[in-house]
Enzyme design. Structure first.
Site, PDB file in Angstrom:
ATOM      1  N   GLN A   1       0.860  -1.192   0.000  1.00 48.77           N
ATOM      2  CA  GLN A   1       0.000   0.000   0.000  1.00 48.77           C
ATOM      3  C   GLN A   1       0.898   1.244   0.000  1.00 48.77           C
ATOM      4  O   GLN A   1       1.585   1.493   1.003  1.00 48.77           O
ATOM      5  CB  GLN A   1      -0.858  -0.039   1.263  1.00 48.77           C
TER       6      GLN A   1
ATOM      7  N   SER B   1       1.441   6.518   2.537  1.00 48.23           N
ATOM      8  CA  SER B   1       2.137   7.476   3.402  1.00 48.23           C
ATOM      9  C   SER B   1       3.409   8.012   2.760  1.00 48.23           C
ATOM     10  O   SER B   1       4.102   7.295   2.037  1.00 48.23           O
ATOM     11  CB  SER B   1       2.523   6.820   4.727  1.00 48.23           C
TER      12      SER B   1
ATOM     13  N   GLU C   1      -9.715  -1.648   6.217  1.00 49.42           N
ATOM     14  CA  GLU C   1      -8.521  -1.939   6.997  1.00 49.42           C
ATOM     15  C   GLU C   1      -8.837  -2.161   8.472  1.00 49.42           C
ATOM     16  O   GLU C   1      -8.066  -2.763   9.190  1.00 49.42           O
ATOM     17  CB  GLU C   1      -7.548  -0.764   6.838  1.00 49.42           C
TER      18      GLU C   1
ATOM     19  N   GLU D   1      -3.923   9.356  18.341  1.00 49.83           N
ATOM     20  CA  GLU D   1      -4.384  10.743  18.560  1.00 49.83           C
ATOM     21  C   GLU D   1      -5.497  11.072  17.560  1.00 49.83           C
ATOM     22  O   GLU D   1      -6.486  11.720  17.899  1.00 49.83           O
ATOM     23  CB  GLU D   1      -3.221  11.737  18.403  1.00 49.83           C
TER      24      GLU D   1
HETATM   25  C1  LIG Z   1       3.389  -0.887  11.526  1.00 41.86           C
HETATM   26  C2  LIG Z   1       3.070   0.156  10.513  1.00 41.86           C
HETATM   27  C3  LIG Z   1       2.715  -0.211   9.238  1.00 41.86           C
HETATM   28  C4  LIG Z   1       2.434   0.758   8.278  1.00 41.86           C
HETATM   29  N1  LIG Z   1       2.178   0.346   6.997  1.00 41.86           N
HETATM   30  C5  LIG Z   1       1.923   1.282   6.053  1.00 41.86           C
HETATM   31  C6  LIG Z   1       1.715   0.888   4.687  1.00 41.86           C
HETATM   32  O1  LIG Z   1       1.783  -0.303   4.342  1.00 41.86           O
HETATM   33  N2  LIG Z   1       1.474   1.846   3.773  1.00 41.86           N
HETATM   34  C7  LIG Z   1       1.403   3.148   4.100  1.00 41.86           C
HETATM   35  O2  LIG Z   1       1.136   3.958   3.223  1.00 41.86           O
HETATM   36  N3  LIG Z   1       1.637   3.583   5.379  1.00 41.86           N
HETATM   37  C8  LIG Z   1       1.911   2.658   6.360  1.00 41.86           C
HETATM   38  N4  LIG Z   1       2.159   3.063   7.654  1.00 41.86           N
HETATM   39  C9  LIG Z   1       2.241   4.487   7.949  1.00 41.86           C
HETATM   40  C10 LIG Z   1       1.100   4.992   8.825  1.00 41.86           C
HETATM   41  O3  LIG Z   1      -0.099   5.051   8.125  1.00 41.86           O
HETATM   42  C11 LIG Z   1       1.528   6.378   9.355  1.00 41.86           C
HETATM   43  O4  LIG Z   1       2.668   6.182  10.159  1.00 41.86           O
HETATM   44  C12 LIG Z   1       0.441   7.030  10.174  1.00 41.86           C
HETATM   45  O5  LIG Z   1      -0.627   7.408   9.359  1.00 41.86           O
HETATM   46  C13 LIG Z   1       0.970   8.266  10.949  1.00 41.86           C
HETATM   47  O6  LIG Z   1       1.615   9.132  10.078  1.00 41.86           O
HETATM   48  P1  LIG Z   1       3.094   9.669  10.375  1.00 41.86           P
HETATM   49  O7  LIG Z   1       3.958   8.500  10.734  1.00 41.86           O
HETATM   50  O8  LIG Z   1       3.496  10.507   9.224  1.00 41.86           O
HETATM   51  O9  LIG Z   1       2.963  10.548  11.663  1.00 41.86           O
HETATM   52  P2  LIG Z   1       2.430  12.069  11.727  1.00 41.86           P
HETATM   53  O10 LIG Z   1       1.166  12.192  10.971  1.00 41.86           O
HETATM   54  O11 LIG Z   1       3.540  12.967  11.349  1.00 41.86           O
HETATM   55  O12 LIG Z   1       2.119  12.203  13.259  1.00 41.86           O
HETATM   56  C14 LIG Z   1       3.137  12.446  14.229  1.00 41.86           C
HETATM   57  C15 LIG Z   1       2.448  12.565  15.590  1.00 41.86           C
HETATM   58  O13 LIG Z   1       1.533  13.677  15.580  1.00 41.86           O
HETATM   59  C16 LIG Z   1       0.222  13.243  15.928  1.00 41.86           C
HETATM   60  N5  LIG Z   1      -0.776  13.995  15.153  1.00 41.86           N
HETATM   61  C17 LIG Z   1      -0.792  14.196  13.810  1.00 41.86           C
HETATM   62  N6  LIG Z   1      -1.868  14.916  13.450  1.00 41.86           N
HETATM   63  C18 LIG Z   1      -2.584  15.164  14.586  1.00 41.86           C
HETATM   64  C19 LIG Z   1      -3.816  15.846  14.873  1.00 41.86           C
HETATM   65  N7  LIG Z   1      -4.538  16.410  13.893  1.00 41.86           N
HETATM   66  N8  LIG Z   1      -4.242  15.884  16.163  1.00 41.86           N
HETATM   67  C20 LIG Z   1      -3.509  15.283  17.162  1.00 41.86           C
HETATM   68  N9  LIG Z   1      -2.330  14.648  16.949  1.00 41.86           N
HETATM   69  C21 LIG Z   1      -1.870  14.570  15.684  1.00 41.86           C
HETATM   70  C22 LIG Z   1       0.196  11.768  15.557  1.00 41.86           C
HETATM   71  O14 LIG Z   1      -0.758  11.054  16.308  1.00 41.86           O
HETATM   72  C23 LIG Z   1       1.611  11.329  15.915  1.00 41.86           C
HETATM   73  O15 LIG Z   1       1.723  11.067  17.286  1.00 41.86           O
HETATM   74  C24 LIG Z   1       2.469   2.119   8.626  1.00 41.86           C
HETATM   75  C25 LIG Z   1       2.828   2.493   9.930  1.00 41.86           C
HETATM   76  C26 LIG Z   1       3.134   1.529  10.856  1.00 41.86           C
HETATM   77  C27 LIG Z   1       3.540   1.954  12.248  1.00 41.86           C
END
Ligand SMILES: Cc1cc2nc3c(=O)[nH]c(=O)nc-3n(C[C@H](O)[C@H](O)[C@H](O)COP(=O)(O)OP(=O)(O)OC[C@H]3O[C@@H](n4cnc5c(N)ncnc54)[C@H](O)[C@@H]3O)c2cc1C
Length: 405
Positions: free
Chosen positions: A118, A121, A236, A378
């Site tokens: 997928q 991100s 999902e 969050e």
């Molecule tokens: C095990 C695992 C598998 C994954 N597999 C996939 C995959 O196959 N394909 C894919 O595309 N992605 C994948 N992901 C990515 C996942 O979807 C993202 O990590 C997730 O959506 C969070 O985005 P970020 O890591 O950019 O964190 P950010 O969005 O940058 O967030 C950082 C912090 O800020 C907080 N935050 C952000 N916005 C807000 C808000 N509006 N209010 C309050 N708090 C907020 C978040 O909760 C987090 O604590 C995977 C992640 C993990 C951990």
């Protein structure tokens, strides 16, 4: 809802249980072995169970799917490797794909002949997924893709990916995104595995340098990608909650056995009132998870889609997993951190019922992941606050809207 299983459900369960008793695999390690195990599961009718029969599924009821998932967890056998293909890609193609796309891609998803990932991100687009920057520019009957994805589960072994890319930068951000099938073996695709704290590399960063994607590989219409992504995110979540309960119970039983062998000041831990209270409390929390699972299953059985309550469920199961694994570490101390060399009486996997699986240490490290994937906790709290508790919307509402399903 009626919390009892019907006699038919019980009969189905005992058939499934004896199948898994007879088909316990040796722990599949290589990619080929994991694909072969999925094929065995598929031939037994356990993969894509809820999909329509015409696409290789069983049109099975949610209850039957839940029973199979529970029995797999009880037998402690691995799930199908093509988890994203089965959980997200297949259902999306069934709903939104052209007939040609369905004929071409659906069956190899079920048989694990083609593994999917997928590609959503990006480094600056996770929770704020609609802010993604990967571009797809249409030129002479194909799209030229440039950009980067991150956290791509199964990226290192995937043959195809579902890709969200921006096709129109001049419209509001949710409207300029399209949804593509991308051949991961195309020239210009570079997959760089990411090493996780568990030591595994199931994830990757994926870079696109002028990758050519045929125009017929778009799913739905140009600009419809956001809408489609919401459907896929919906697939999902939810569903497998009762299997989680079974796994927690098995681990907790094993922890209690280990507490019977470990002692402090000459007293077995299992006789320590504090330890007993902590184990008892965890057993109750796991039961609460069971009822959360029943609530979702009840809705699915009635043909309804779980709404915001699946956010409550996601919050609860991921935080519970963290609490459970932290309890294990507190009780086992340094033993809980050993990947190898634990004496059998302390080893998670040494119990006769446990054939493969992981270690206490792995489970602890992995438990962090659940609070992030499928929309971080969050974001789930925002959804619960706004949609369940009807609190005022947070000021940066566009961010919250992004990872909701
Ligand atoms: C095990 C695992 C598998 C994954 N597999 C996939 C995959 O196959 N394909 C894919 O595309 N992605 C994948 N992901 C990515 C996942 O979807 C993202 O990590 C997730 O959506 C969070 O985005 P970020 O890591 O950019 O964190 P950010 O969005 O940058 O967030 C950082 C912090 O800020 C907080 N935050 C952000 N916005 C807000 C808000 N509006 N209010 C309050 N708090 C907020 C978040 O909760 C987090 O604590 C995977 C992640 C993990 C951990």
């Amino acid at each position: 809802m009626d919390l009892n299983y019907t006699p038919e459900d019980e009969a189905f369960r005992s058939r499934i249980r004896s199948w898994f008793e007879q088909h316990r695999p040796k722990p599949p390690e290589t990619l080929a072995e994991r694909k072969a195990w999925q094929r065995t599961l598929y031939e037994a009718g356990f993969v894509g169970m809820g999909w329509p029969r015409e696409y290789g599924g069983q049109s099975a009821r949610p209850m039957e799917q839940a029973i199979v998932a529970e029995e797999m967890a009880l037998a402690n056998v691995p799930g199908p490797i093509n988890s994203l293909g089965i959980g997200i890609v297949g259902p999306t193609l069934i709903v939104h794909g052209t007939e040609q796309q369905k004929q071409r891609y659906i069956r190899p998803i079920l048989t694990a002949d083609e593994i999917w990932c997928q590609l959503y991100s990006e480094p600056d687009a996770g929770s704020d997924l609609a802010g993604l920057k990967t571009r797809a520019v249409r030129q002479n009957g194909e799209y030229i893709v440039n950009g980067q994805k991150v956290w791509t589960s199964l990226g290192p072994v995937a043959d195809y990916g579902i890709l969200l890319a921006r096709t129109d930068p001049d419209v509001p951000k949710h409207k300029g995104i399209s949804y593509f099938i991308l051949d991961m073996h195309s020239p210009g695709v570079e997959v760089r595995p990411l090493k996780q704290i568990t030591g595994n590399s199931e994830f990757a960063e994926v870079f696109f340098d002028n990758v050519r994607v045929p125009a017929e590989n778009i799913i739905g219409q140009e600009g419809q990608g956001w809408e489609l992504a919401q459907t896929t995110l919906g697939f999902e979540r939810g569903g497998s909650v009762l299997a989680r309960v079974t796994r927690h119970q098995a681990n907790l039983r094993r922890l209690a056995e280990v507490c019977g062998t470990l002692s402090r000041n000459g007293v077995p831990l299992l006789e320590d009132p504090l330890i007993r209270q902590r184990l008892g409390r965890m057993a109750v929390e796991v039961e609460v998870l069971r009822y959360t699972g029943y609530r979702i299953l009840g809705k699915l059985e009635k043909g309804q889609r779980p709404g915001s309550e699946s956010s409550v469920d996601k919050l609860y199961y991921s935080e519970l997993d963290k609490r459970h694994q932290e309890l294990v570490q507190e009780i086992l101390g340094p033993y809980g951190q050993l990947e190898h060399g634990l004496p059998p009486e302390l080893d998670l996997n040494a119990a006769p019922t446990r054939g493969h699986d992981s270690t206490w240490a792995f489970n602890f490290l992995w438990s962090r992941a659940g609070t992030i994937y499928s929309g971080s906790n969050e974001i789930q709290k925002n959804i619960v606050g706004e949609r369940v508790l009807k609190l005022p919307r947070e000021p940066r509402a566009d961010r919250v809207a992004s990872r909701e399903a």
